[in-house]
Enzyme design. Structure first.
Site, PDB file in Angstrom:
ATOM      1  CG  ASP A   1       0.573  -4.181   1.885  1.00  0.00           C
ATOM      2  OD1 ASP A   1       0.874  -5.199   2.543  1.00  0.00           O
ATOM      3  OD2 ASP A   1       1.304  -3.190   1.816  1.00  0.00           O
TER       4      ASP A   1
ATOM      5  CD  GLU B   1       7.882  -0.817   7.959  1.00  0.00           C
ATOM      6  OE1 GLU B   1       8.117   0.348   7.558  1.00  0.00           O
ATOM      7  OE2 GLU B   1       6.889  -1.469   7.601  1.00  0.00           O
TER       8      GLU B   1
ATOM      9  CG  ASP C   1      -0.347  -0.168   2.529  1.00  0.00           C
ATOM     10  OD1 ASP C   1       0.903  -0.170   2.603  1.00  0.00           O
ATOM     11  OD2 ASP C   1      -1.085  -0.307   3.514  1.00  0.00           O
ATOM     12  CB  SER C   2       4.587   1.641  -0.113  1.00  0.00           C
ATOM     13  OG  SER C   2       4.785   0.466  -0.885  1.00  0.00           O
TER      14      SER C   2
ATOM     15  CD  GLU D   1       0.254  -2.030   7.893  1.00  0.00           C
ATOM     16  OE1 GLU D   1      -0.077  -1.313   8.858  1.00  0.00           O
ATOM     17  OE2 GLU D   1       0.742  -1.566   6.839  1.00  0.00           O
TER      18      GLU D   1
ATOM     19  CE  LYS E   1       3.175  -6.181   3.637  1.00  0.00           C
ATOM     20  NZ  LYS E   1       2.659  -5.022   4.441  1.00  0.00           N
TER      21      LYS E   1
END
Length: 259
Positions: free
Chosen positions: A80, A178, A42-43, A111, A109
């Site tokens: 993501d 991270e 999502d970057s 979070e 992915k």
């Protein structure tokens, strides 16, 4: 590579290399390299859309970026789950994860773990591979008070360790760590049987991931943990200036470039 290869990679001590990608052009290049995994992060919100955080990333963006990357590569793709997609109930999360797999992802992915254990378990039991993301989770940056290293206190470190173990129990195939202390990342890597992939988490993880545009010098960002392998911005600007000069001077097109 497929999901079942993750365990073998860890058992064999094979480090996994991972980079982000958001479009077919770069995907075709990565497909011709030794890179193991591609992350459609999502970057993309920041790298491709000019936003200041990952929060604005939408499912529509992620689906289109996933489809574009898949059109350029046969490599293993992780996509993501964007902000709040795992916080609106089981049915919505399952639908979002399914859309990413239909678009070409091999894995999604997510979070964090605590507070969404039922969703992670449901996805893994439904045949949707899940990569967990712990430590500095950018979607939570408001709660963290910014993009800061996590796990520095004993209490914070214990929570991340517990989340990592829970992620494994819930069926996650791997974990991104991270911006946590290297010693903590090493402890987690030794505590779980699934691969850990670090970003700003030291050398003892089972693999590493970087944002493609950061490592190629195209983003303008230079985080402490990023190794820049190319000054891409200067190369691109030089090429564009040369093209502009050739146009302005009448040197382009000429010869075989003209029918």
């Amino acid at each position: 590579m497929n999901t079942t290869d993750f365990h073998k990679a860890k058992e064999d001590g094979k480090k996994l290399s991972m980079v982000t990608c958001y479009d077919a052009s770069f995907a075709r290049l990565i497909d011709q390299t030794d890179i193991d995994l591609i992350l459609i992060g999502d970057s993309a919100s920041m790298v491709m859309h000019g936003e200041s955080t990952t929060i604005p990333a939408t499912m529509e963006w992620m689906v289109e970026h996933t489809r574009s990357v898949r059109n350029g590569t046969s490599k293993y793709i992780v996509a993501d789950m964007p902000f709040l997609t795992t916080r609106k109930g089981l049915e919505y999360a399952t639908d979002c994860a399914g859309r990413l797999l239909v678009a070409g992802a091999n894995c999604v992915k997510i979070e964090g773990v605590f507070g969404q254990e039922d969703i992670i378990h449901h996805l893994t039991m439904s045949g949707i591979p899940v990569m967990s993301h712990l430590g500095l989770t950018p979607q939570f940056y408001q709660a963290f008070g910014g993009h800061k290293m996590q796990g520095k206190t004993d209490e914070a470190a214990k929570k991340i360790i517990e989340e990592a173990i829970k992620a494994q129990e819930l069926g996650c195939s791997s974990i991104v760590l991270e911006c946590i202390p290297a010693a903590l990342a090493k402890e987690i890597t030794q505590a779980v049987n699934i691969p850990t992939i670090g970003i700003g988490a030291g050398v003892d993880c089972d693999g590493q991931v970087l944002v493609l545009h950061d490592m190629l010098g195209l983003s303008g960002f230079k985080m402490r943990f990023v190794r820049q392998y190319l000054n891409g911005a200067e190369l691109v600007k030089n090429a564009l200036n040369q093209y502009a000069n050739d146009v302005h001077t009448g040197d382009f097109p000429k010869g075989d470039e003209i029918k």
